[in-house]
Design a protein around this motif. Sequence first.
Motif, mmCIF file in Angstrom:
data_model
loop_
_atom_site.group_PDB
_atom_site.id
_atom_site.type_symbol
_atom_site.label_atom_id
_atom_site.label_comp_id
_atom_site.label_asym_id
_atom_site.label_seq_id
_atom_site.Cartn_x
_atom_site.Cartn_y
_atom_site.Cartn_z
ATOM 1 N N HIS A 52 -8.890 -8.139 -10.790
ATOM 2 C CA HIS A 52 -9.130 -7.799 -9.382
ATOM 3 C C HIS A 52 -10.537 -7.254 -9.127
ATOM 4 N N TRP A 54 -11.992 -4.369 -9.871
ATOM 5 C CA TRP A 54 -12.110 -3.002 -9.360
ATOM 6 C C TRP A 54 -13.467 -2.399 -9.738
ATOM 7 N N GLY A 104 -0.860 0.092 -11.126
ATOM 8 C CA GLY A 104 -0.851 -1.338 -11.412
ATOM 9 C C GLY A 104 -0.307 -1.657 -12.783
ATOM 10 N N THR A 150 -4.730 -0.247 -0.818
ATOM 11 C CA THR A 150 -4.753 -1.486 -1.586
ATOM 12 C C THR A 150 -5.691 -2.421 -0.834
ATOM 13 N N ASP A 154 -6.510 -7.111 -4.491
ATOM 14 C CA ASP A 154 -5.494 -6.708 -5.455
ATOM 15 C C ASP A 154 -4.487 -7.850 -5.617
ATOM 16 N N HIS A 155 -3.500 -7.650 -6.471
ATOM 17 C CA HIS A 155 -2.503 -8.693 -6.694
ATOM 18 C C HIS A 155 -1.922 -9.141 -5.351
ATOM 19 N N ALA A 158 0.938 -6.988 -4.109
ATOM 20 C CA ALA A 158 0.810 -5.523 -4.132
ATOM 21 C C ALA A 158 1.236 -4.909 -2.801
#
Length: 185
Positions: A52, A54, A104, A150, A154-155, A158
């Motif tokens: 993702h 981050w 996560g 979020t 992100d996924h 999520a």
Amino acid sequence: MLVHDVVYHLEMTSPAELRPARPSGAAVRLRETGTEDVREFREIHDRVAGPHGWPSLTWPESRWREHLARPGVRAWIAEVDGRPAGLAQLQAQPGHTVEIEYFGLAPEYVGNGIGGHLLTLITRMAWEIAPVEEPRGDGGGEIRRVWLRTSRSDHPHARANYQARGFRLTHEEPWEREFVIAGPR
């Protein structure tokens, strides 16, 4: 690489709003960690965060130590069948609030019901944390709000997982950020 993202802010204002997920079939355990385990926390963080991009992927160990040593911070490594599978980190904040700062699963644990169960456990823990002492001495009482952020990066599931557990969207905002591509350390 610069990405145009959207950050979603979600919250719960009562523990009664939590809609628990069914326990997964796996043996999920939360092991509290801290600055003494910063390398292990960072390793699982990087597995979770890598896909993702981050921004915290670029943090040196010293920044992780400072981050985890902040007042009101508690962190856990989620283990499935005894192996690190994910992470969660809470921060108690002024105003009887707790933020789920990190949450996560590593990619190989996504999609088998562990995420909802883990989020249920962490959300319950957030409601049980002692409030932060306020400057005017108002540290007593109970937590009144649990919140998180979020993003679109992100996924894909999520946000749906958060909302399925009872978190509601309060607002969203555009976010231009660097998408970090994790490399070997």
